[in-house]
Design a protein around this motif. Structure first.
Motif, PDB file in Angstrom:
ATOM      1  N   ASN A  45       0.809  -1.226   0.000  1.00  0.00           N
ATOM      2  CA  ASN A  45       0.000   0.000   0.000  1.00  0.00           C
ATOM      3  C   ASN A  45       0.838   1.270   0.000  1.00  0.00           C
ATOM      4  O   ASN A  45       0.298   2.362   0.209  1.00  0.00           O
ATOM      5  CB  ASN A  45      -0.975   0.030   1.184  1.00  0.00           C
ATOM      6  CG  ASN A  45      -1.937  -1.141   1.153  1.00  0.00           C
ATOM      7  OD1 ASN A  45      -2.521  -1.441   0.112  1.00  0.00           O
ATOM      8  ND2 ASN A  45      -2.081  -1.827   2.271  1.00  0.00           N
ATOM      9  N   ASN A  46       2.151   1.140  -0.202  1.00  0.00           N
ATOM     10  CA  ASN A  46       3.027   2.310  -0.245  1.00  0.00           C
ATOM     11  C   ASN A  46       3.553   2.546  -1.658  1.00  0.00           C
ATOM     12  O   ASN A  46       4.076   1.624  -2.281  1.00  0.00           O
ATOM     13  CB  ASN A  46       4.225   2.119   0.683  1.00  0.00           C
ATOM     14  CG  ASN A  46       3.826   2.008   2.132  1.00  0.00           C
ATOM     15  OD1 ASN A  46       3.759   0.914   2.676  1.00  0.00           O
ATOM     16  ND2 ASN A  46       3.558   3.138   2.758  1.00  0.00           N
ATOM     17  N   ALA A  47       3.416   3.778  -2.114  1.00  0.00           N
ATOM     18  CA  ALA A  47       4.119   4.160  -3.328  1.00  0.00           C
ATOM     19  C   ALA A  47       5.607   4.272  -3.013  1.00  0.00           C
ATOM     20  O   ALA A  47       5.986   4.587  -1.881  1.00  0.00           O
ATOM     21  CB  ALA A  47       3.587   5.487  -3.856  1.00  0.00           C
ATOM     22  N   MET A  48       6.432   4.031  -3.999  1.00  0.00           N
ATOM     23  CA  MET A  48       7.877   4.065  -3.815  1.00  0.00           C
ATOM     24  C   MET A  48       8.499   5.007  -4.825  1.00  0.00           C
ATOM     25  O   MET A  48       7.960   5.200  -5.920  1.00  0.00           O
ATOM     26  CB  MET A  48       8.466   2.661  -4.009  1.00  0.00           C
ATOM     27  CG  MET A  48       7.848   1.580  -3.144  1.00  0.00           C
ATOM     28  SD  MET A  48       8.247   1.767  -1.395  1.00  0.00           S
ATOM     29  CE  MET A  48      10.006   1.417  -1.416  1.00  0.00           C
ATOM     30  N   GLY A  49       9.642   5.545  -4.456  1.00  0.00           N
ATOM     31  CA  GLY A  49      10.307   6.461  -5.375  1.00  0.00           C
ATOM     32  C   GLY A  49      11.810   6.324  -5.310  1.00  0.00           C
ATOM     33  O   GLY A  49      12.368   5.834  -4.323  1.00  0.00           O
ATOM     34  N   SER A 100       3.505   3.460  -8.181  1.00  0.00           N
ATOM     35  CA  SER A 100       2.373   3.322  -7.271  1.00  0.00           C
ATOM     36  C   SER A 100       2.359   1.933  -6.643  1.00  0.00           C
ATOM     37  O   SER A 100       3.119   1.036  -7.011  1.00  0.00           O
ATOM     38  CB  SER A 100       1.075   3.543  -8.046  1.00  0.00           C
ATOM     39  OG  SER A 100       0.903   2.499  -9.007  1.00  0.00           O
ATOM     40  N   TRP A 101       1.491   1.765  -5.671  1.00  0.00           N
ATOM     41  CA  TRP A 101       1.121   0.439  -5.188  1.00  0.00           C
ATOM     42  C   TRP A 101      -0.139   0.059  -5.922  1.00  0.00           C
ATOM     43  O   TRP A 101      -1.088   0.848  -5.963  1.00  0.00           O
ATOM     44  CB  TRP A 101       0.875   0.439  -3.679  1.00  0.00           C
ATOM     45  CG  TRP A 101       0.226  -0.840  -3.246  1.00  0.00           C
ATOM     46  CD1 TRP A 101      -1.096  -1.066  -3.069  1.00  0.00           C
ATOM     47  CD2 TRP A 101       0.904  -2.077  -2.995  1.00  0.00           C
ATOM     48  NE1 TRP A 101      -1.315  -2.372  -2.719  1.00  0.00           N
ATOM     49  CE2 TRP A 101      -0.102  -3.024  -2.670  1.00  0.00           C
ATOM     50  CE3 TRP A 101       2.232  -2.490  -3.024  1.00  0.00           C
ATOM     51  CZ2 TRP A 101       0.203  -4.351  -2.362  1.00  0.00           C
ATOM     52  CZ3 TRP A 101       2.533  -3.808  -2.710  1.00  0.00           C
ATOM     53  CH2 TRP A 101       1.515  -4.713  -2.397  1.00  0.00           C
ATOM     54  N   PRO A 102      -0.242  -1.126  -6.493  1.00  0.00           N
ATOM     55  CA  PRO A 102       0.762  -2.193  -6.507  1.00  0.00           C
ATOM     56  C   PRO A 102       1.772  -2.114  -7.643  1.00  0.00           C
ATOM     57  O   PRO A 102       2.602  -3.001  -7.770  1.00  0.00           O
ATOM     58  CB  PRO A 102      -0.098  -3.449  -6.646  1.00  0.00           C
ATOM     59  CG  PRO A 102      -1.252  -2.996  -7.483  1.00  0.00           C
ATOM     60  CD  PRO A 102      -1.534  -1.585  -7.056  1.00  0.00           C
ATOM     61  N   GLY A 103       1.697  -1.048  -8.482  1.00  0.00           N
ATOM     62  CA  GLY A 103       2.703  -0.892  -9.519  1.00  0.00           C
ATOM     63  C   GLY A 103       2.159  -0.575 -10.896  1.00  0.00           C
ATOM     64  O   GLY A 103       2.901  -0.617 -11.873  1.00  0.00           O
ATOM     65  N   ARG A 104       0.884  -0.190 -10.977  1.00  0.00           N
ATOM     66  CA  ARG A 104       0.307   0.067 -12.296  1.00  0.00           C
ATOM     67  C   ARG A 104       0.717   1.418 -12.862  1.00  0.00           C
ATOM     68  O   ARG A 104       0.724   1.625 -14.075  1.00  0.00           O
ATOM     69  CB  ARG A 104      -1.211  -0.024 -12.212  1.00  0.00           C
ATOM     70  CG  ARG A 104      -1.726  -1.407 -11.882  1.00  0.00           C
ATOM     71  CD  ARG A 104      -3.243  -1.485 -11.990  1.00  0.00           C
ATOM     72  NE  ARG A 104      -3.755  -2.799 -11.611  1.00  0.00           N
ATOM     73  CZ  ARG A 104      -4.160  -3.103 -10.387  1.00  0.00           C
ATOM     74  NH1 ARG A 104      -4.113  -2.190  -9.434  1.00  0.00           N
ATOM     75  NH2 ARG A 104      -4.597  -4.314 -10.112  1.00  0.00           N
ATOM     76  N   ALA A 105       1.012   2.353 -11.986  1.00  0.00           N
ATOM     77  CA  ALA A 105       1.332   3.712 -12.432  1.00  0.00           C
ATOM     78  C   ALA A 105       2.792   4.035 -12.133  1.00  0.00           C
ATOM     79  O   ALA A 105       3.294   3.735 -11.046  1.00  0.00           O
ATOM     80  CB  ALA A 105       0.432   4.723 -11.743  1.00  0.00           C
ATOM     81  N   THR A 106       3.438   4.654 -13.094  1.00  0.00           N
ATOM     82  CA  THR A 106       4.827   5.073 -12.907  1.00  0.00           C
ATOM     83  C   THR A 106       4.983   6.524 -13.334  1.00  0.00           C
ATOM     84  O   THR A 106       4.183   7.057 -14.115  1.00  0.00           O
ATOM     85  CB  THR A 106       5.809   4.209 -13.716  1.00  0.00           C
ATOM     86  OG1 THR A 106       5.436   4.256 -15.105  1.00  0.00           O
ATOM     87  CG2 THR A 106       5.800   2.770 -13.231  1.00  0.00           C
ATOM     88  N   TYR A 107       6.005   7.138 -12.815  1.00  0.00           N
ATOM     89  CA  TYR A 107       6.330   8.524 -13.165  1.00  0.00           C
ATOM     90  C   TYR A 107       7.841   8.615 -13.345  1.00  0.00           C
ATOM     91  O   TYR A 107       8.596   7.970 -12.616  1.00  0.00           O
ATOM     92  CB  TYR A 107       5.898   9.471 -12.048  1.00  0.00           C
ATOM     93  CG  TYR A 107       6.480  10.843 -12.218  1.00  0.00           C
ATOM     94  CD1 TYR A 107       7.684  11.183 -11.591  1.00  0.00           C
ATOM     95  CD2 TYR A 107       5.872  11.785 -13.025  1.00  0.00           C
ATOM     96  CE1 TYR A 107       8.256  12.430 -11.772  1.00  0.00           C
ATOM     97  CE2 TYR A 107       6.433  13.032 -13.209  1.00  0.00           C
ATOM     98  CZ  TYR A 107       7.627  13.348 -12.586  1.00  0.00           C
ATOM     99  OH  TYR A 107       8.191  14.578 -12.770  1.00  0.00           O
ATOM    100  N   TYR A 108       8.253   9.435 -14.315  1.00  0.00           N
ATOM    101  CA  TYR A 108       9.681   9.636 -14.557  1.00  0.00           C
ATOM    102  C   TYR A 108       9.988  11.123 -14.720  1.00  0.00           C
ATOM    103  O   TYR A 108       9.215  11.856 -15.336  1.00  0.00           O
ATOM    104  CB  TYR A 108      10.122   8.902 -15.829  1.00  0.00           C
ATOM    105  CG  TYR A 108       9.980   7.411 -15.737  1.00  0.00           C
ATOM    106  CD1 TYR A 108       8.845   6.770 -16.190  1.00  0.00           C
ATOM    107  CD2 TYR A 108      10.997   6.637 -15.159  1.00  0.00           C
ATOM    108  CE1 TYR A 108       8.700   5.397 -16.085  1.00  0.00           C
ATOM    109  CE2 TYR A 108      10.864   5.268 -15.054  1.00  0.00           C
ATOM    110  CZ  TYR A 108       9.709   4.659 -15.516  1.00  0.00           C
ATOM    111  OH  TYR A 108       9.577   3.293 -15.399  1.00  0.00           O
ATOM    112  N   ALA A 109      11.104  11.531 -14.199  1.00  0.00           N
ATOM    113  CA  ALA A 109      11.595  12.867 -14.491  1.00  0.00           C
ATOM    114  C   ALA A 109      11.915  12.945 -15.986  1.00  0.00           C
ATOM    115  O   ALA A 109      12.326  11.956 -16.600  1.00  0.00           O
ATOM    116  CB  ALA A 109      12.842  13.161 -13.668  1.00  0.00           C
TER     117      ALA A 109
END
Length: 122
Positions: free
Chosen positions: A29-33, A50-59
């Motif tokens: 349940n924790n987003a990671m960065g 995101s949790w569980p991993g469907r969404a990602t973000y990049y600089a």
């Protein structure tokens, strides 16, 4: 509780894979960065998931070169770094936040690991 590893010295154009392992607790349940910091500059976001991993973000500076992923069984978060550039040289930190949605700001993360140094030579 978070331990980053995988840093090292690599030539420009090369690849490294950073890994962040959790201990003592899971980060369900924790987003990671992943963040990075160079001397004299603020710690900046590199990628988040995101949790569980469907969404990602990049600089913007790493889009198309870096990939963040997580293994929720092993409680690890990896950062695959390809086509490395000297500008990627920094200490890299993994972090977790008490929210399943990833965030871009350092202040929104609650748990931090020690850094792992990445040096890219030209």
């Amino acid at each position: 509780q978070l331990q980053a590893s995988g840093g090292g010295l690599v030539q420009a154009g090369g690849s490294l894979r950073l890994s962040c392992a959790t201990s003592g607790r899971t980060f369900n349940n924790n987003a990671m960065g992943w963040f990075r910091q160079v001397p004299g500059k603020e710690r900046a976001i590199v990628a988040a998931i995101s949790w569980p991993g469907r969404a990602t973000y990049y600089a913007n500076s790493v889009k198309g070169r870096f990939t963040i992923s997580r293994n929720n069984v092993k409680n690890t978060v990896d950062l695959q770094m390809n086509s490395l550039e000297p500008e990627d040289t920094a200490v890299y930190y993994c972090a977790a936040r008490r929210n399943s949605v990833p965030a871009m700001s350092r202040s929104e993360y609650d748990y931090w690991g020690q850094g792992t140094k990445v040096t890219v030579s030209s």
